[in-house]
Design a protein around this motif. Structure first.
Motif, PDB file in Angstrom:
ATOM      1  N   GLY A 119       0.852  -1.296  -0.061  1.00  0.00           N
ATOM      2  CA  GLY A 119      -0.096  -0.379   0.096  1.00  0.00           C
ATOM      3  C   GLY A 119       0.931   1.654   0.280  1.00  0.00           C
ATOM      4  N   SER A 120       0.137   2.402   0.692  1.00  0.00           N
ATOM      5  CA  SER A 120       1.245   3.729   1.070  1.00  0.00           C
ATOM      6  C   SER A 120       2.065   3.651   2.109  1.00  0.00           C
ATOM      7  N   LEU A 121       1.777   5.671   2.728  1.00  0.00           N
ATOM      8  CA  LEU A 121       2.817   5.576   3.723  1.00  0.00           C
ATOM      9  C   LEU A 121       1.658   4.626   5.493  1.00  0.00           C
ATOM     10  N   ASN A 122       0.680   4.501   5.002  1.00  0.00           N
ATOM     11  CA  ASN A 122      -0.494   4.732   5.876  1.00  0.00           C
ATOM     12  C   ASN A 122      -1.125   3.922   6.172  1.00  0.00           C
ATOM     13  N   ALA A 123      -1.103   3.078   5.056  1.00  0.00           N
ATOM     14  CA  ALA A 123      -2.648   1.959   4.239  1.00  0.00           C
ATOM     15  C   ALA A 123      -2.332   1.000   3.181  1.00  0.00           C
ATOM     16  N   SER A 124      -3.007  -0.752   3.350  1.00  0.00           N
ATOM     17  CA  SER A 124      -2.834  -1.760   2.479  1.00  0.00           C
ATOM     18  C   SER A 124      -4.200  -1.360   2.233  1.00  0.00           C
ATOM     19  N   ILE A 125      -4.230  -1.646   0.776  1.00  0.00           N
ATOM     20  CA  ILE A 125      -5.473  -2.642   0.016  1.00  0.00           C
ATOM     21  C   ILE A 125      -5.413  -4.012   0.217  1.00  0.00           C
ATOM     22  N   VAL A 126      -6.590  -4.636   0.963  1.00  0.00           N
ATOM     23  CA  VAL A 126      -6.400  -6.313   0.948  1.00  0.00           C
ATOM     24  C   VAL A 126      -7.709  -6.255   1.242  1.00  0.00           C
ATOM     25  N   HIS A 127      -7.988  -7.073  -0.635  1.00  0.00           N
ATOM     26  CA  HIS A 127      -9.529  -7.738  -0.173  1.00  0.00           C
ATOM     27  C   HIS A 127      -9.409  -9.663   0.297  1.00  0.00           C
ATOM     28  N   PRO A 128     -10.475 -10.003   0.557  1.00  0.00           N
ATOM     29  CA  PRO A 128     -10.328 -11.327   1.220  1.00  0.00           C
ATOM     30  C   PRO A 128     -10.424 -11.937  -0.272  1.00  0.00           C
ATOM     31  N   ARG A 129     -11.040 -12.184  -0.711  1.00  0.00           N
ATOM     32  CA  ARG A 129     -10.053 -13.067  -2.341  1.00  0.00           C
ATOM     33  C   ARG A 129      -8.835 -13.292  -2.369  1.00  0.00           C
ATOM     34  N   GLU A 130      -8.413 -12.144  -2.455  1.00  0.00           N
ATOM     35  CA  GLU A 130      -6.228 -12.507  -2.427  1.00  0.00           C
ATOM     36  C   GLU A 130      -6.457 -13.275  -1.223  1.00  0.00           C
ATOM     37  N   ALA A 131      -6.392 -12.340  -0.129  1.00  0.00           N
ATOM     38  CA  ALA A 131      -5.871 -13.187   1.171  1.00  0.00           C
ATOM     39  C   ALA A 131      -6.607 -14.549   1.006  1.00  0.00           C
ATOM     40  N   PHE A 132      -7.163 -15.133   0.668  1.00  0.00           N
ATOM     41  CA  PHE A 132      -7.540 -16.621   1.148  1.00  0.00           C
ATOM     42  C   PHE A 132      -7.497 -17.407  -0.238  1.00  0.00           C
ATOM     43  N   LYS A 133      -6.608 -17.062  -0.743  1.00  0.00           N
ATOM     44  CA  LYS A 133      -6.254 -17.701  -2.381  1.00  0.00           C
ATOM     45  C   LYS A 133      -5.672 -18.977  -2.148  1.00  0.00           C
ATOM     46  N   GLY A 134      -4.340 -18.265  -1.636  1.00  0.00           N
ATOM     47  CA  GLY A 134      -2.957 -19.021  -1.410  1.00  0.00           C
ATOM     48  C   GLY A 134      -3.479 -20.202  -0.221  1.00  0.00           C
ATOM     49  N   LEU A 135      -4.404 -19.352   0.340  1.00  0.00           N
ATOM     50  CA  LEU A 135      -4.724 -20.635   1.958  1.00  0.00           C
ATOM     51  C   LEU A 135      -5.548 -21.797   1.087  1.00  0.00           C
ATOM     52  N   ILE A 136      -6.373 -22.161   0.554  1.00  0.00           N
ATOM     53  CA  ILE A 136      -7.549 -22.952  -0.479  1.00  0.00           C
ATOM     54  C   ILE A 136      -6.321 -23.200  -1.398  1.00  0.00           C
ATOM     55  N   ARG A 137      -5.258 -23.052  -2.453  1.00  0.00           N
ATOM     56  CA  ARG A 137      -5.065 -23.230  -3.200  1.00  0.00           C
ATOM     57  C   ARG A 137      -4.410 -24.975  -2.578  1.00  0.00           C
ATOM     58  N   ARG A 138      -3.391 -24.320  -0.847  1.00  0.00           N
ATOM     59  CA  ARG A 138      -1.974 -24.821  -0.300  1.00  0.00           C
ATOM     60  C   ARG A 138      -3.121 -25.596   0.654  1.00  0.00           C
ATOM     61  N   SER A 139      -4.225 -26.120   0.952  1.00  0.00           N
ATOM     62  CA  SER A 139      -5.124 -26.673   2.187  1.00  0.00           C
ATOM     63  C   SER A 139      -4.482 -26.053   3.134  1.00  0.00           C
ATOM     64  N   CYS A 140      -4.453 -24.451   3.606  1.00  0.00           N
ATOM     65  CA  CYS A 140      -3.640 -24.655   4.716  1.00  0.00           C
ATOM     66  C   CYS A 140      -5.041 -24.651   5.372  1.00  0.00           C
ATOM     67  N   ALA A 141      -4.534 -25.118   7.376  1.00  0.00           N
ATOM     68  CA  ALA A 141      -5.786 -25.206   8.147  1.00  0.00           C
ATOM     69  C   ALA A 141      -5.819 -23.959   8.976  1.00  0.00           C
ATOM     70  N   ALA A 142      -4.954 -23.308   8.407  1.00  0.00           N
ATOM     71  CA  ALA A 142      -5.528 -21.676   9.951  1.00  0.00           C
ATOM     72  C   ALA A 142      -4.480 -21.327   8.849  1.00  0.00           C
ATOM     73  N   CYS A 143      -4.566 -20.021   9.458  1.00  0.00           N
ATOM     74  CA  CYS A 143      -4.111 -18.640   9.186  1.00  0.00           C
ATOM     75  C   CYS A 143      -3.308 -17.121   9.828  1.00  0.00           C
ATOM     76  N   ILE A 144      -2.027 -16.280   9.720  1.00  0.00           N
ATOM     77  CA  ILE A 144      -2.352 -15.789  10.219  1.00  0.00           C
ATOM     78  C   ILE A 144      -1.911 -14.381   9.401  1.00  0.00           C
ATOM     79  N   LEU A 145      -2.436 -13.151   9.668  1.00  0.00           N
ATOM     80  CA  LEU A 145      -2.140 -11.923   9.493  1.00  0.00           C
ATOM     81  C   LEU A 145      -1.156 -11.270   9.987  1.00  0.00           C
ATOM     82  N   VAL A 146      -0.333 -10.151   8.699  1.00  0.00           N
ATOM     83  CA  VAL A 146       0.338 -10.049   9.124  1.00  0.00           C
ATOM     84  C   VAL A 146       0.544  -8.207   8.101  1.00  0.00           C
TER      85      VAL A 146
END
Length: 200
Positions: A119-146
């Motif tokens: 994102g910018s100096l004080n914001a990042s744009i996050v869409h749920p679709r992007e957040a979970f796409k890799g998790l679903i593809r790799r069959s993850c049980a859980a995740c942590i956001l950072v």
């Protein structure tokens, strides 16, 4: 600032109050900016030649690698501190917000870590679709956001809290638990766990 002067003087074998250290600090007033500088950028500073630029770049790269976790070691997340240790080298000196997702197995082994937004100096744009796409593809049980705050203040904003709640709800629908959201502050600002703060 004095500590930074002393470190730079020691690395470059220059006087702490000399023009070379003065020029570096004028161009890079904090560690975060210096850690992000390329060898070419450093060499363009008045008084810094090619040799000193290579020397300082090598020292900065060494510092990054010391902070970085061993990629050959299987990492298990047991606490927010484990997450901070995993991402600190990548996030502590960034100049804009980066949002990463860490995918975990059923036993909290780290399966992957992926950047999903810059994102910018004080914001990042996050869409749920992007957040979970890799998790679903790799069959993850859980995740942590950072994500990082380019300032040294890791305190969550209202937007951070609302986004976390939105992603937690999405995770429930998909069947991937969002265990925590870690915010990393710049320049040794530490971290904050929204889970520990009871904000998710």
């Amino acid at each position: 600032m004095e500590e930074m002067r002393t470190l730079l003087a020691g690395c470059l074998r220059e006087s702490a109050n000399g023009y070379v250290v003065d020029a570096l600090i004028e161009n890079y007033p904090n560690i975060s900016e210096l850690m992000s500088a390329s060898e070419k950028e450093i060499s363009s500073v008045k008084g810094i030649g090619v040799v000193k630029a290579k020397q300082l770049s090598a020292i900065l790269e060494f510092a990054r690698k010391v902070y970085a976790p061993d990629k050959n070691k299987r990492i298990i997340v047991r606490s927010p501190k484990d997450v901070y240790d995993l991402v600190r080298a990548d996030m502590e000196f960034l100049q804009v917000e980066h949002f990463d997702v860490i995918g975990l197995s059923t036993k909290n082994h780290v399966i992957f870590k992926e950047n999903i937004s810059i994102g910018s100096l004080n914001a990042s744009i996050v869409h749920p679709r992007e957040a979970f796409k890799g998790l679903i593809r790799r069959s993850c049980a859980a995740c942590i956001l950072v994500h990082n705050h380019p300032s040294s203040d890791a305190s969550p904003s209202e937007e951070d809290i609302l986004l976390t709640q939105k992603l937690v709800e999405c995770g429930k629908l998909i069947g991937i638990e969002v265990l925590d959201h870690i915010i990393v502050g710049a320049d040794g600002g530490g971290y904050i766990s929204l889970k520990e703060q009871g904000r998710m």
